[in-house]
Design a protein around this motif. Structure first.
Motif, PDB file in Angstrom:
ATOM      1  N   ALA A   2      -1.533  -2.806 -12.113  1.00 46.38           N
ATOM      2  CA  ALA A   2      -1.258  -3.701 -11.003  1.00 46.38           C
ATOM      3  C   ALA A   2      -2.514  -4.486 -10.657  1.00 46.38           C
ATOM      4  N   LYS A   3      -2.361  -5.781 -10.493  1.00 44.81           N
ATOM      5  CA  LYS A   3      -3.496  -6.628 -10.177  1.00 44.81           C
ATOM      6  C   LYS A   3      -3.587  -6.807  -8.671  1.00 44.81           C
ATOM      7  N   GLY A   4      -4.793  -6.901  -8.159  1.00 46.60           N
ATOM      8  CA  GLY A   4      -5.000  -7.175  -6.746  1.00 46.60           C
ATOM      9  C   GLY A   4      -4.546  -6.043  -5.843  1.00 46.60           C
ATOM     10  N   GLN A   5      -4.813  -4.795  -6.241  1.00 45.84           N
ATOM     11  CA  GLN A   5      -4.434  -3.670  -5.397  1.00 45.84           C
ATOM     12  C   GLN A   5      -5.205  -3.733  -4.102  1.00 45.84           C
ATOM     13  N   GLY A   6      -4.520  -3.374  -3.034  1.00 43.59           N
ATOM     14  CA  GLY A   6      -5.165  -3.321  -1.732  1.00 43.59           C
ATOM     15  C   GLY A   6      -5.776  -1.955  -1.517  1.00 43.59           C
ATOM     16  N   LYS A   7      -5.745  -1.515  -0.264  1.00 47.35           N
ATOM     17  CA  LYS A   7      -6.306  -0.232   0.120  1.00 47.35           C
ATOM     18  C   LYS A   7      -5.441   0.907  -0.437  1.00 47.35           C
ATOM     19  N   VAL A   8      -6.044   1.777  -1.246  1.00 50.67           N
ATOM     20  CA  VAL A   8      -5.311   2.915  -1.807  1.00 50.67           C
ATOM     21  C   VAL A   8      -5.153   3.964  -0.720  1.00 50.67           C
ATOM     22  N   LEU A   9      -3.901   4.309  -0.411  1.00 54.30           N
ATOM     23  CA  LEU A   9      -3.609   5.243   0.668  1.00 54.30           C
ATOM     24  C   LEU A   9      -3.377   6.661   0.168  1.00 54.30           C
ATOM     25  N   ALA A  10      -2.839   6.789  -1.031  1.00 52.62           N
ATOM     26  CA  ALA A  10      -2.584   8.109  -1.606  1.00 52.62           C
ATOM     27  C   ALA A  10      -2.695   8.008  -3.112  1.00 52.62           C
ATOM     28  N   GLN A  11      -3.181   9.087  -3.721  1.00 49.77           N
ATOM     29  CA  GLN A  11      -3.357   9.113  -5.158  1.00 49.77           C
ATOM     30  C   GLN A  11      -2.876  10.455  -5.683  1.00 49.77           C
ATOM     31  N   ASN A  12      -2.229  10.439  -6.830  1.00 50.99           N
ATOM     32  CA  ASN A  12      -1.753  11.658  -7.462  1.00 50.99           C
ATOM     33  C   ASN A  12      -2.724  12.008  -8.581  1.00 50.99           C
ATOM     34  N   LYS A  13      -3.791  12.720  -8.241  1.00 52.02           N
ATOM     35  CA  LYS A  13      -4.825  13.041  -9.221  1.00 52.02           C
ATOM     36  C   LYS A  13      -4.321  14.029 -10.261  1.00 52.02           C
ATOM     37  N   LYS A  14      -3.362  14.836  -9.890  1.00 53.82           N
ATOM     38  CA  LYS A  14      -2.836  15.835 -10.818  1.00 53.82           C
ATOM     39  C   LYS A  14      -2.039  15.194 -11.958  1.00 53.82           C
ATOM     40  N   ALA A  15      -1.520  13.990 -11.729  1.00 60.65           N
ATOM     41  CA  ALA A  15      -0.733  13.304 -12.757  1.00 60.65           C
ATOM     42  C   ALA A  15      -1.588  13.022 -13.988  1.00 60.65           C
ATOM     43  N   GLY A  16      -2.821  12.607 -13.804  1.00 60.77           N
ATOM     44  CA  GLY A  16      -3.710  12.343 -14.925  1.00 60.77           C
ATOM     45  C   GLY A  16      -4.094  13.607 -15.670  1.00 60.77           C
ATOM     46  N   HIS A  17      -4.060  14.726 -14.963  1.00 61.25           N
ATOM     47  CA  HIS A  17      -4.384  16.011 -15.579  1.00 61.25           C
ATOM     48  C   HIS A  17      -3.195  16.571 -16.364  1.00 61.25           C
ATOM     49  N   ASP A  18      -1.993  16.329 -15.875  1.00 64.32           N
ATOM     50  CA  ASP A  18      -0.797  16.925 -16.476  1.00 64.32           C
ATOM     51  C   ASP A  18      -0.085  16.028 -17.484  1.00 64.32           C
ATOM     52  N   TYR A  19      -0.372  14.702 -17.472  1.00 61.10           N
ATOM     53  CA  TYR A  19       0.375  13.779 -18.326  1.00 61.10           C
ATOM     54  C   TYR A  19      -0.556  12.787 -19.003  1.00 61.10           C
ATOM     55  N   PHE A  20      -0.149  12.347 -20.209  1.00 64.12           N
ATOM     56  CA  PHE A  20      -0.763  11.184 -20.847  1.00 64.12           C
ATOM     57  C   PHE A  20       0.002   9.981 -20.306  1.00 64.12           C
ATOM     58  N   ILE A  21      -0.611   9.158 -19.473  1.00 64.37           N
ATOM     59  CA  ILE A  21       0.064   8.004 -18.882  1.00 64.37           C
ATOM     60  C   ILE A  21       0.009   6.858 -19.885  1.00 64.37           C
ATOM     61  N   GLU A  22       1.185   6.402 -20.318  1.00 64.31           N
ATOM     62  CA  GLU A  22       1.238   5.371 -21.344  1.00 64.31           C
ATOM     63  C   GLU A  22       1.482   3.979 -20.784  1.00 64.31           C
ATOM     64  N   GLU A  23       2.211   3.885 -19.678  1.00 60.56           N
ATOM     65  CA  GLU A  23       2.541   2.580 -19.113  1.00 60.56           C
ATOM     66  C   GLU A  23       2.675   2.715 -17.609  1.00 60.56           C
ATOM     67  N   THR A  24       2.286   1.671 -16.871  1.00 64.33           N
ATOM     68  CA  THR A  24       2.416   1.693 -15.415  1.00 64.33           C
ATOM     69  C   THR A  24       3.262   0.515 -14.945  1.00 64.33           C
TER      70      THR A  24
END
Length: 154
Positions: A2-24
């Motif tokens: 995503a381009k031009g993201q604003g203020k990040v309010l919440a993040q799922n840090k466990k997703a990067g640990h549990d999954y290979f993210i291929e597309e957003t």
């Protein structure tokens, strides 16, 4: 991404640990009443949430948005399912990805963009335990190299 993201309010840090993210994909959400006020206050948790496609619509399940402090008896249910706003082509892409073996749709970040709450969702393939250990080893080796380089330059 995503381009031009604003203020990040919440993040799922466990997703990067549990999954290979291929597309957003960036998605909007249908919110009710005081939910946006709680989101702007940062009272959102994405930890155990996931995206489900049902009847041609995408829904986020188990995302916790705390009730608004100054709300009244019409406050929202914190764990209700919320509809995601996506194009039909994007939804069909998600359905095709989930039909493949081992793939799932996980929320990665929630942020405010142009006054609207947006959710960055990713199509990910589950990691095995040995993949997670390899990632931890690589991360530790990178940290050690940075420490050594920093100590060498002082």
């Amino acid at each position: 991404m995503a381009k031009g993201q604003g203020k990040v309010l919440a993040q799922n840090k466990k997703a990067g640990h549990d999954y290979f993210i291929e597309e957003t994909i960036e998605a909007g959400m249908v919110l009710t009443g005081t939910e946006i006020k709680s989101i702007r206050a940062g009272k959102v948790q994405l930890k155990d949430s996931f995206v489900r496609v049902r009847h041609g619509e995408a829904w986020i399940v188990n995302m916790h948005i705390s009730p608004f402090d100054q709300g009244n008896r019409f406050n929202h249910d914190p764990l209700r399912e919320r509809k995601l706003l996506l194009h039909k082509k994007q939804i069909s892409e998600l359905v095709g990805a989930v039909k493949r073996d081992g793939y799932t749709i996980v929320p990665l970040k929630m942020y405010i963009k142009d006054g609207y709450a947006k959710l960055l969702i990713g199509i990910g393939k589950g990691k095995k335990d040995y993949d997670k250990r390899d990632d931890m080893r690589k991360k530790e080796a990178k940290r050690e190299m940075e420490r050594a380089f920093k100590a060498r330059n002082q």
